[in-house]
Design a protein around this motif. Structure first.
Motif, PDB file in Angstrom:
ATOM      1  N   GLY A  86      16.225  -4.748   0.437  1.00 45.21           N
ATOM      2  CA  GLY A  86      15.054  -5.591   0.482  1.00 45.21           C
ATOM      3  C   GLY A  86      14.114  -5.384  -0.681  1.00 45.21           C
ATOM      4  O   GLY A  86      14.450  -4.773  -1.697  1.00 45.21           O
ATOM      5  N   ASP A  87      12.923  -5.905  -0.500  1.00 41.33           N
ATOM      6  CA  ASP A  87      11.841  -5.812  -1.469  1.00 41.33           C
ATOM      7  C   ASP A  87      11.042  -4.557  -1.128  1.00 41.33           C
ATOM      8  O   ASP A  87      10.356  -4.505  -0.107  1.00 41.33           O
ATOM      9  CB  ASP A  87      10.980  -7.070  -1.363  1.00 41.33           C
ATOM     10  N   LEU A  88      11.149  -3.533  -1.976  1.00 42.78           N
ATOM     11  CA  LEU A  88      10.486  -2.259  -1.711  1.00 42.78           C
ATOM     12  C   LEU A  88       9.054  -2.212  -2.240  1.00 42.78           C
ATOM     13  O   LEU A  88       8.293  -1.306  -1.901  1.00 42.78           O
ATOM     14  CB  LEU A  88      11.278  -1.110  -2.330  1.00 42.78           C
ATOM     15  N   ASN A  89       8.699  -3.179  -3.086  1.00 44.00           N
ATOM     16  CA  ASN A  89       7.380  -3.165  -3.720  1.00 44.00           C
ATOM     17  C   ASN A  89       7.117  -1.851  -4.456  1.00 44.00           C
ATOM     18  O   ASN A  89       5.982  -1.372  -4.525  1.00 44.00           O
ATOM     19  CB  ASN A  89       6.272  -3.434  -2.686  1.00 44.00           C
ATOM     20  N   PRO A 139       7.713   7.413  -4.876  1.00 42.84           N
ATOM     21  CA  PRO A 139       8.090   8.298  -3.775  1.00 42.84           C
ATOM     22  C   PRO A 139       8.896   7.625  -2.667  1.00 42.84           C
ATOM     23  O   PRO A 139       9.804   8.247  -2.091  1.00 42.84           O
ATOM     24  CB  PRO A 139       6.747   8.804  -3.242  1.00 42.84           C
ATOM     25  N   THR A 140       8.596   6.367  -2.359  1.00 38.16           N
ATOM     26  CA  THR A 140       9.339   5.672  -1.314  1.00 38.16           C
ATOM     27  C   THR A 140      10.763   5.384  -1.758  1.00 38.16           C
ATOM     28  O   THR A 140      11.729   5.650  -1.025  1.00 38.16           O
ATOM     29  CB  THR A 140       8.619   4.367  -0.934  1.00 38.16           C
ATOM     30  N   PHE A 141      10.926   4.841  -2.955  1.00 38.41           N
ATOM     31  CA  PHE A 141      12.256   4.550  -3.488  1.00 38.41           C
ATOM     32  C   PHE A 141      13.066   5.847  -3.582  1.00 38.41           C
ATOM     33  O   PHE A 141      14.246   5.899  -3.200  1.00 38.41           O
ATOM     34  CB  PHE A 141      12.124   3.914  -4.871  1.00 38.41           C
ATOM     35  N   THR A 142      12.426   6.910  -4.066  1.00 33.94           N
ATOM     36  CA  THR A 142      13.098   8.204  -4.202  1.00 33.94           C
ATOM     37  C   THR A 142      13.543   8.740  -2.847  1.00 33.94           C
ATOM     38  O   THR A 142      14.637   9.305  -2.714  1.00 33.94           O
ATOM     39  CB  THR A 142      12.159   9.215  -4.889  1.00 33.94           C
ATOM     40  N   ARG A 143      12.706   8.570  -1.828  1.00 36.66           N
ATOM     41  CA  ARG A 143      13.055   9.033  -0.481  1.00 36.66           C
ATOM     42  C   ARG A 143      14.289   8.318   0.043  1.00 36.66           C
ATOM     43  O   ARG A 143      15.196   8.945   0.604  1.00 36.66           O
ATOM     44  CB  ARG A 143      11.867   8.796   0.454  1.00 36.66           C
ATOM     45  N   GLN A 170       0.840  -1.193   0.000  1.00 38.29           N
ATOM     46  CA  GLN A 170       0.000   0.000   0.000  1.00 38.29           C
ATOM     47  C   GLN A 170       0.879   1.250   0.000  1.00 38.29           C
ATOM     48  O   GLN A 170       1.782   1.385   0.835  1.00 38.29           O
ATOM     49  CB  GLN A 170      -0.925  -0.035   1.218  1.00 38.29           C
ATOM     50  N   LYS A 171       0.633   2.165  -0.908  1.00 36.68           N
ATOM     51  CA  LYS A 171       1.532   3.301  -1.178  1.00 36.68           C
ATOM     52  C   LYS A 171       1.810   4.166   0.045  1.00 36.68           C
ATOM     53  O   LYS A 171       2.971   4.459   0.371  1.00 36.68           O
ATOM     54  CB  LYS A 171       0.951   4.145  -2.311  1.00 36.68           C
ATOM     55  N   ASP A 172       0.758   4.603   0.749  1.00 39.98           N
ATOM     56  CA  ASP A 172       0.954   5.510   1.883  1.00 39.98           C
ATOM     57  C   ASP A 172       1.665   4.821   3.037  1.00 39.98           C
ATOM     58  O   ASP A 172       2.555   5.404   3.670  1.00 39.98           O
ATOM     59  CB  ASP A 172      -0.391   6.071   2.352  1.00 39.98           C
ATOM     60  N   GLU A 173       1.271   3.577   3.324  1.00 38.92           N
ATOM     61  CA  GLU A 173       1.936   2.838   4.393  1.00 38.92           C
ATOM     62  C   GLU A 173       3.399   2.598   4.038  1.00 38.92           C
ATOM     63  O   GLU A 173       4.292   2.696   4.898  1.00 38.92           O
ATOM     64  CB  GLU A 173       1.231   1.509   4.650  1.00 38.92           C
ATOM     65  N   ARG A 174       3.665   2.291   2.787  1.00 39.68           N
ATOM     66  CA  ARG A 174       5.036   2.048   2.329  1.00 39.68           C
ATOM     67  C   ARG A 174       5.909   3.291   2.549  1.00 39.68           C
ATOM     68  O   ARG A 174       7.047   3.194   2.992  1.00 39.68           O
ATOM     69  CB  ARG A 174       5.004   1.649   0.855  1.00 39.68           C
ATOM     70  N   TYR A 175       5.366   4.450   2.239  1.00 39.13           N
ATOM     71  CA  TYR A 175       6.127   5.691   2.406  1.00 39.13           C
ATOM     72  C   TYR A 175       6.426   5.938   3.887  1.00 39.13           C
ATOM     73  O   TYR A 175       7.548   6.318   4.249  1.00 39.13           O
ATOM     74  CB  TYR A 175       5.352   6.869   1.816  1.00 39.13           C
ATOM     75  N   THR A 176       5.446   5.713   4.743  1.00 39.90           N
ATOM     76  CA  THR A 176       5.670   5.853   6.188  1.00 39.90           C
ATOM     77  C   THR A 176       6.743   4.882   6.668  1.00 39.90           C
ATOM     78  O   THR A 176       7.623   5.244   7.463  1.00 39.90           O
ATOM     79  CB  THR A 176       4.356   5.613   6.954  1.00 39.90           C
ATOM     80  N   GLN A 177       6.685   3.661   6.185  1.00 43.23           N
ATOM     81  CA  GLN A 177       7.671   2.654   6.584  1.00 43.23           C
ATOM     82  C   GLN A 177       9.075   3.032   6.150  1.00 43.23           C
ATOM     83  O   GLN A 177      10.054   2.719   6.845  1.00 43.23           O
ATOM     84  CB  GLN A 177       7.283   1.295   6.019  1.00 43.23           C
TER      85      GLN A 177
END
Length: 250
Positions: free
Chosen positions: A162-165, A171-175, A135-142
């Motif tokens: 790891g597996d970033l999904n 946005p998560t990968f970029t962060r 889930q996008k928002d949860e992933r970013y928080t994590q």
């Protein structure tokens, strides 16, 4: 394809350590575990950052069997980290380990982090294995919690993988790539895409390193001695990421 071999593990005259790090989603060992062990063994890693380690009945025994078959030993994680785990070679000296459960979002899968502080000679290193949310928002928080945990290890150098999904433009990968070195982007080697073994078309698995670490090469070990396409297809539903890193002496 890998055209030149990655450096092997060794300690250099200035006390820095060259290590191999493998990140691998093993799908709870539901596929060909013999092929899986062969791939890990052929990569000769000092650290294995595992995702989707066995979590249920006799999970410790299953993970121990894989570690023994691939020339590794269990460092941390598994069911106690909701899936991520760490394996290591006998070259590593272990200072401490901790399994961390991340906040649970109702209706979503529980996530966690397997963490450790290890030494290779005079080089001291923090390590985190992760498997982030679908889930996008949860992933970013994590991803923020992952960066906080990496900093809290209190080591001069650290790696996470790891597996970033998520793909590199998300946005998560970029962060993560803004705070850490994306090892593939820094020193590409082998091939890029990690999903899926039968149709590699996206990079959703990665290894990251703090700035003081020198990335000597990183990628999917196609063409690496002892790693066959047959084994890569049979082992699990992800392709592994292998990196060679030079960690300065502490």
């Amino acid at each position: 394809m890998a055209t030149t071999p990655l450096p092997g593990s060794h300690t250099e005259p200035d006390g820095s350590a060259v290590i191999r790090v493998l990140s691998y989603n093993i799908r709870s060992m539901r596929d060909d575990t013999t092929a899986l062990a062969r791939v890990i063994h052929a990569c000769a890693p000092d650290l294995v950052l595992v995702q989707e380690a066995p979590r249920f009945f006799r999970w410790r025994k299953k993970l121990a069997r894989l570690a023994a078959a691939s020339g590794q030993t269990i460092l941390s994680g598994g069911a106690t980290a909701a899936g991520p785990a760490l394996l290591c070679s006998m070259r590593a000296t272990v200072e401490r380990t901790e399994d961390v459960l991340l906040p649970l979002t109702p209706g979503l899968h529980r996530r966690g982090l397997a963490t450790a502080v290890v030494r290779f000679g005079a080089a001291r290193l923090g390590v985190v294995s992760c498997h982030l949310s679908l889930q996008k928002d949860e992933r970013y928080t994590q991803s923020g919690l992952l960066l906080d945990r990496l900093a809290a290890l209190g080591t001069p150098h650290a790696i996470a993988g790891g597996d970033l999904n998520e793909r590199p433009d998300g946005p998560t990968f970029t962060r993560l790539a803004a705070d850490l070195q994306d090892c593939w982007a820094t020193a590409p080697w082998g091939t890029e895409y990690t999903s899926t073994p039968t149709d590699p078309h996206q990079r959703i698995d990665a290894i990251f390193a703090t700035g003081g670490i020198e990335v000597l090469g990183c990628g999917v070990p196609y063409g690496h001695p002892g790693v066959t396409e047959t084994d890569l297809r049979a082992a699990t539903d992800h392709l592994p990421v292998l990196a060679a890193l030079r960690v300065p002496a502490a």
